[in-house]
Design a protein around this motif. Structure first.
Motif, mmCIF file in Angstrom:
data_model
loop_
_atom_site.group_PDB
_atom_site.id
_atom_site.type_symbol
_atom_site.label_atom_id
_atom_site.label_comp_id
_atom_site.label_asym_id
_atom_site.label_seq_id
_atom_site.Cartn_x
_atom_site.Cartn_y
_atom_site.Cartn_z
ATOM 1 N N GLU A 57 0.821 -1.209 0.000
ATOM 2 C CA GLU A 57 0.000 0.000 0.000
ATOM 3 C C GLU A 57 0.863 1.270 0.000
ATOM 4 O OE1 GLU A 57 -2.619 1.794 3.537
ATOM 5 O OE2 GLU A 57 -3.268 -0.180 2.873
ATOM 6 N N TRP A 58 1.902 1.302 0.802
ATOM 7 C CA TRP A 58 2.727 2.506 0.942
ATOM 8 C C TRP A 58 3.669 2.727 -0.226
ATOM 9 C CZ3 TRP A 58 4.268 0.742 6.482
ATOM 10 C CH2 TRP A 58 3.166 0.879 7.326
ATOM 11 N N THR A 59 4.184 1.644 -0.816
ATOM 12 C CA THR A 59 5.166 1.790 -1.887
ATOM 13 C C THR A 59 4.561 1.698 -3.269
ATOM 14 O OG1 THR A 59 5.674 -0.572 -1.930
ATOM 15 C CG2 THR A 59 7.017 0.829 -0.476
ATOM 16 N N GLY A 60 3.405 1.052 -3.380
ATOM 17 C CA GLY A 60 2.787 0.835 -4.677
ATOM 18 C C GLY A 60 3.413 -0.327 -5.430
ATOM 19 N N LEU A 61 4.295 -1.074 -4.764
ATOM 20 C CA LEU A 61 4.970 -2.221 -5.385
ATOM 21 C C LEU A 61 4.340 -3.513 -4.907
ATOM 22 C CD1 LEU A 61 8.648 -1.081 -4.722
ATOM 23 C CD2 LEU A 61 7.407 -0.905 -6.879
ATOM 24 N N GLU A 62 4.240 -4.492 -5.794
ATOM 25 C CA GLU A 62 3.781 -5.808 -5.387
ATOM 26 C C GLU A 62 4.806 -6.406 -4.428
ATOM 27 O OE1 GLU A 62 0.975 -7.604 -5.827
ATOM 28 O OE2 GLU A 62 0.197 -5.752 -6.682
ATOM 29 N N PHE A 63 4.344 -7.138 -3.428
ATOM 30 C CA PHE A 63 5.239 -7.665 -2.405
ATOM 31 C C PHE A 63 6.288 -8.605 -3.003
ATOM 32 C CE2 PHE A 63 6.352 -10.306 1.323
ATOM 33 C CZ PHE A 63 6.760 -9.278 2.165
ATOM 34 N N GLY A 64 5.930 -9.382 -3.993
ATOM 35 C CA GLY A 64 6.884 -10.294 -4.624
ATOM 36 C C GLY A 64 7.928 -9.570 -5.468
ATOM 37 N N LYS A 65 7.590 -8.385 -5.980
ATOM 38 C CA LYS A 65 8.505 -7.626 -6.835
ATOM 39 C C LYS A 65 9.317 -6.599 -6.060
ATOM 40 C CE LYS A 65 5.522 -8.227 -10.795
ATOM 41 N NZ LYS A 65 4.461 -7.662 -11.578
ATOM 42 N N SER A 66 8.910 -6.286 -4.858
ATOM 43 C CA SER A 66 9.596 -5.249 -4.095
ATOM 44 C C SER A 66 11.029 -5.593 -3.707
ATOM 45 C CB SER A 66 8.787 -4.848 -2.861
ATOM 46 O OG SER A 66 8.515 -5.947 -2.054
ATOM 47 N N PRO A 67 11.414 -6.886 -3.522
ATOM 48 C CA PRO A 67 12.828 -7.143 -3.223
ATOM 49 C C PRO A 67 13.772 -6.639 -4.308
ATOM 50 C CG PRO A 67 11.540 -9.055 -2.638
ATOM 51 C CD PRO A 67 10.610 -8.088 -3.331
ATOM 52 N N ARG A 68 13.310 -6.585 -5.557
ATOM 53 C CA ARG A 68 14.115 -6.025 -6.636
ATOM 54 C C ARG A 68 14.353 -4.535 -6.404
ATOM 55 N NH1 ARG A 68 17.041 -8.955 -9.599
ATOM 56 N NH2 ARG A 68 16.149 -10.219 -11.242
ATOM 57 N N ALA A 69 13.317 -3.824 -5.988
ATOM 58 C CA ALA A 69 13.422 -2.380 -5.754
ATOM 59 C C ALA A 69 14.337 -2.074 -4.577
ATOM 60 C CB ALA A 69 12.035 -1.797 -5.501
ATOM 61 N N VAL A 70 14.429 -2.975 -3.641
ATOM 62 C CA VAL A 70 15.212 -2.778 -2.432
ATOM 63 C C VAL A 70 16.716 -2.856 -2.714
ATOM 64 C CG1 VAL A 70 15.704 -3.836 -0.191
ATOM 65 C CG2 VAL A 70 13.377 -3.576 -0.939
ATOM 66 N N GLU A 71 17.084 -3.542 -3.787
ATOM 67 C CA GLU A 71 18.505 -3.760 -4.079
ATOM 68 C C GLU A 71 19.282 -2.461 -4.233
ATOM 69 O OE1 GLU A 71 18.637 -6.378 -7.442
ATOM 70 O OE2 GLU A 71 17.801 -8.052 -6.288
ATOM 71 N N ASN A 72 18.684 -1.442 -4.831
ATOM 72 C CA ASN A 72 19.329 -0.138 -4.944
ATOM 73 C C ASN A 72 19.005 0.665 -3.687
ATOM 74 O OD1 ASN A 72 20.089 2.519 -5.505
ATOM 75 N ND2 ASN A 72 19.663 2.275 -7.691
ATOM 76 N N THR A 73 19.952 0.740 -2.773
ATOM 77 C CA THR A 73 19.720 1.342 -1.461
ATOM 78 C C THR A 73 19.299 2.799 -1.567
ATOM 79 O OG1 THR A 73 21.418 -0.130 -0.584
ATOM 80 C CG2 THR A 73 20.733 1.685 0.822
ATOM 81 N N GLU A 74 19.934 3.550 -2.425
ATOM 82 C CA GLU A 74 19.641 4.984 -2.538
ATOM 83 C C GLU A 74 18.212 5.212 -3.043
ATOM 84 O OE1 GLU A 74 20.530 8.368 -1.243
ATOM 85 O OE2 GLU A 74 21.956 6.734 -1.074
ATOM 86 N N LYS A 75 17.789 4.443 -4.049
ATOM 87 C CA LYS A 75 16.413 4.561 -4.558
ATOM 88 C C LYS A 75 15.414 4.138 -3.482
ATOM 89 C CE LYS A 75 17.037 4.076 -9.524
ATOM 90 N NZ LYS A 75 16.753 3.261 -10.708
#
Length: 164
Positions: free
Chosen positions: A126-144
């Motif tokens: 809800e807060w990020t707008g990312l699917e829970f299964g796809k969010s680990p990809r977004a987490v890889e770039n710490t600055e983003k």
């Protein structure tokens, strides 16, 4: 009691009460009722410090304005809880260990019948707008991820009520 400055009392509340209150907040599932209770507890503390009773009919916005006047702008408790939860999720998702396995694991079977209760991962989605299964990809770039956390954790203030 009167010799202690208002600024000192507010800072003391922020350091002591808040740190105790926020213990393990990363594991909470923030449903609407819990969010209301967090905001109410914060306002109760501020009103106690300012010696403002609910009988005085002072709005929460005016109480917040007095607090800001005394010590400047600061994050409310709900924003801190959301930010900590998102930061913890990012930290765990970048690691490799049992906690990550448990967090991203699934249990066989479906969900119960009827209205579904909000889950921990529903908050992240809800807060990020990312699917829970796809969010680990977004987490890889710490600055983003940090920028996303800063943007996602802000709690919109409720609009002041219109009175006739």
């Amino acid at each position: 009691d009167k010799s202690i400055s208002l600024s000192f009392k507010i800072r003391l509340m922020r350091y002591l009460v808040t740190s105790i209150f926020l213990y393990a907040c990363e594991s909470w599932t923030l449903r609407a009722e819990l969010q209301r209770r967090i905001q109410a507890m914060e306002m109760r503390c501020y009103r106690k410090i300012l010696h403002i009773s609910y009988k005085h009919h002072v709005t929460n916005e005016k109480v917040r304005a007095k607090i800001q006047q005394a010590i400047g702008p600061q994050e409310d408790l709900l924003t801190i809880v959301k930010r900590r939860k998102l930061q913890w999720y990012g930290h765990i998702s970048r690691s490799s260990g049992l906690v990550k396995t448990i967090l991203q694991g699934t249990v066989k079977g479906g969900r119960r019948h009827g209205g579904q209760r909000k889950r921990w991962e529903d908050n992240i989605r809800e807060w990020t707008g990312l699917e829970f299964g796809k969010s680990p990809r977004a987490v890889e770039n710490t600055e983003k991820w940090r920028k996303l956390v800063a943007k996602s954790s802000v709690v919109p203030q409720r609009p002041s009520r219109l009175r006739d």
